[in-house]
Motif scaffolding. Sequence first.
Motif, PDB file in Angstrom:
ATOM      1  N   VAL A  99      12.781  22.427  -8.315  1.00 35.01           N
ATOM      2  CA  VAL A  99      13.235  21.067  -7.462  1.00 35.01           C
ATOM      3  C   VAL A  99      12.529  21.420  -6.423  1.00 35.01           C
ATOM      4  N   ASP A 100      11.654  20.256  -5.855  1.00 34.12           N
ATOM      5  CA  ASP A 100      10.971  20.400  -4.692  1.00 34.12           C
ATOM      6  C   ASP A 100      11.759  19.622  -3.666  1.00 34.12           C
ATOM      7  N   ALA A 101      12.651  20.608  -2.855  1.00 32.69           N
ATOM      8  CA  ALA A 101      13.637  20.107  -1.974  1.00 32.69           C
ATOM      9  C   ALA A 101      13.813  21.053  -0.759  1.00 32.69           C
ATOM     10  N   ASP A 102      14.224  20.811   0.299  1.00 34.05           N
ATOM     11  CA  ASP A 102      14.624  21.797   1.520  1.00 34.05           C
ATOM     12  C   ASP A 102      16.108  22.136   1.063  1.00 34.05           C
ATOM     13  N   ILE A 103      16.457  23.272   0.948  1.00 29.81           N
ATOM     14  CA  ILE A 103      17.872  23.680   0.789  1.00 29.81           C
ATOM     15  C   ILE A 103      18.772  23.355   1.632  1.00 29.81           C
ATOM     16  N   THR A 104      18.472  23.188   3.014  1.00 26.17           N
ATOM     17  CA  THR A 104      19.260  22.517   4.007  1.00 26.17           C
ATOM     18  C   THR A 104      19.726  21.115   3.617  1.00 26.17           C
ATOM     19  N   ARG A 105      19.326  20.609   2.667  1.00 22.29           N
ATOM     20  CA  ARG A 105      19.720  19.247   2.259  1.00 22.29           C
ATOM     21  C   ARG A 105      20.494  19.489   0.994  1.00 22.29           C
ATOM     22  N   PRO A 106      21.585  19.952   0.673  1.00 17.30           N
ATOM     23  CA  PRO A 106      22.346  20.242  -0.437  1.00 17.30           C
ATOM     24  C   PRO A 106      22.231  19.262  -1.560  1.00 17.30           C
ATOM     25  N   ASP A 107      22.615  17.821  -1.054  1.00 19.63           N
ATOM     26  CA  ASP A 107      22.540  16.721  -1.931  1.00 19.63           C
ATOM     27  C   ASP A 107      21.031  16.529  -2.786  1.00 19.63           C
ATOM     28  N   ASP A 108      20.230  16.947  -2.064  1.00 17.94           N
ATOM     29  CA  ASP A 108      18.685  16.675  -2.441  1.00 17.94           C
ATOM     30  C   ASP A 108      18.614  17.637  -3.617  1.00 17.94           C
ATOM     31  N   VAL A 109      19.092  18.816  -3.487  1.00 16.08           N
ATOM     32  CA  VAL A 109      19.311  19.821  -4.342  1.00 16.08           C
ATOM     33  C   VAL A 109      19.960  19.461  -5.856  1.00 16.08           C
ATOM     34  N   LEU A 110      21.359  19.351  -5.286  1.00 14.39           N
ATOM     35  CA  LEU A 110      22.527  19.197  -6.349  1.00 14.39           C
ATOM     36  C   LEU A 110      22.227  17.922  -7.287  1.00 14.39           C
ATOM     37  N   ASP A 111      21.612  17.063  -6.599  1.00 15.01           N
ATOM     38  CA  ASP A 111      21.361  15.644  -7.407  1.00 15.01           C
ATOM     39  C   ASP A 111      20.189  15.438  -7.882  1.00 15.01           C
ATOM     40  N   ALA A 112      19.310  16.495  -7.756  1.00 15.57           N
ATOM     41  CA  ALA A 112      17.867  16.423  -8.293  1.00 15.57           C
ATOM     42  C   ALA A 112      17.938  16.529  -9.957  1.00 15.57           C
ATOM     43  N   GLU A 113      16.964  15.765 -10.642  1.00 19.04           N
ATOM     44  CA  GLU A 113      16.941  15.495 -11.957  1.00 19.04           C
ATOM     45  C   GLU A 113      16.997  16.896 -12.646  1.00 19.04           C
ATOM     46  N   PRO A 114      16.026  17.878 -12.344  1.00 22.65           N
ATOM     47  CA  PRO A 114      16.149  19.125 -13.061  1.00 22.65           C
ATOM     48  C   PRO A 114      17.449  19.809 -12.829  1.00 22.65           C
ATOM     49  N   THR A 115      18.159  19.653 -11.686  1.00 23.38           N
ATOM     50  CA  THR A 115      19.485  20.334 -11.744  1.00 23.38           C
ATOM     51  C   THR A 115      20.444  19.741 -12.511  1.00 23.38           C
ATOM     52  N   ARG A 116      20.505  18.199 -12.601  1.00 33.89           N
ATOM     53  CA  ARG A 116      21.498  17.804 -13.349  1.00 33.89           C
ATOM     54  C   ARG A 116      21.481  18.069 -14.902  1.00 33.89           C
ATOM     55  N   ARG A 117      20.004  18.168 -15.399  1.00 30.84           N
ATOM     56  CA  ARG A 117      19.700  18.332 -16.561  1.00 30.84           C
ATOM     57  C   ARG A 117      19.809  19.769 -17.240  1.00 30.84           C
ATOM     58  N   LEU A 118      19.704  20.813 -16.157  1.00 27.53           N
ATOM     59  CA  LEU A 118      19.758  22.061 -16.735  1.00 27.53           C
ATOM     60  C   LEU A 118      21.077  22.813 -16.563  1.00 27.53           C
ATOM     61  N   LEU A 119      21.694  22.241 -15.604  1.00 28.14           N
ATOM     62  CA  LEU A 119      22.878  23.003 -15.216  1.00 28.14           C
ATOM     63  C   LEU A 119      24.324  22.380 -15.131  1.00 28.14           C
TER      64      LEU A 119
END
Length: 273
Positions: free
Chosen positions: A132-152
Amino acid sequence: MTSRDEAAEKLLLAGVDPNIASAARAYDFLLGGGHNFAADRELAERIKAVQPGVQRIAQQNRAFLRRAVLFMLDAGVRQFLDLGSGIPTVGNVHEIAQDAVPDARVVYVDYEPVAVAHSELLLADNDNADIVDADITRPDDVLDAEPTRRLLDFGQPVGLLAITIGHYIPPGADPAGLFARYRDALAPGSYLALTHLTDDFTAIRGEQIIRTMKSSRDNVFPRTREEVLQLFTGYELVEPGLVTTSSWRPGGGLADVHDTGQDGLYAGVGRRL
């Protein structure tokens, strides 16, 4: 075209300035990797000048990551979220996990263009790992990202990895609150593994490292043991608790041949309550 050439082309298209040093690329250099620029190597050499043991610190940190992932696998964890994963080098999380459990799933997170470009190439044929190409200080961007939702599956235990990332989070970004946001997304029985720079030990020249890092895009904020413990709020630390990297369930004899106070990093693993 080689994978390195493909990555270089992606970086060019992304507008990456090779003259601005990056902590991720300097770390890659310290680990013996080849995905770095002259500015990154210069930064690493300046860090080595003020902290001569920094390469060993990096190696001990990488060794802790391996032990923590294997510990989580033994505890039944089959999916991992790696925050600030950095540039792919020997001993990536998916290599460790999938060597033991072939269907283990891994999501990497980083915003460093070199890390993202190389990770995309490395994982192109791996159906159970993505970045996921995202800043970890923006948790929603990480947790809602397509790869996150698809794999976890957040209804099941997740291994959350925060290896040498917490000390890049400034006090104004509320590190404890940020870690709590990720914790709240995890099912009970999940784990957090982290390492964090500290200047609690006289061998670690925190102020000089801070000044040196100001020339890069990544400032650092060493924290005390008590401050690092706050990041484990809501977790129960597993034995041996919060220690230095080489002191956490050591293997290979590395911890027996030097002063562990020179590790420079606190390390621990906690189980989500």
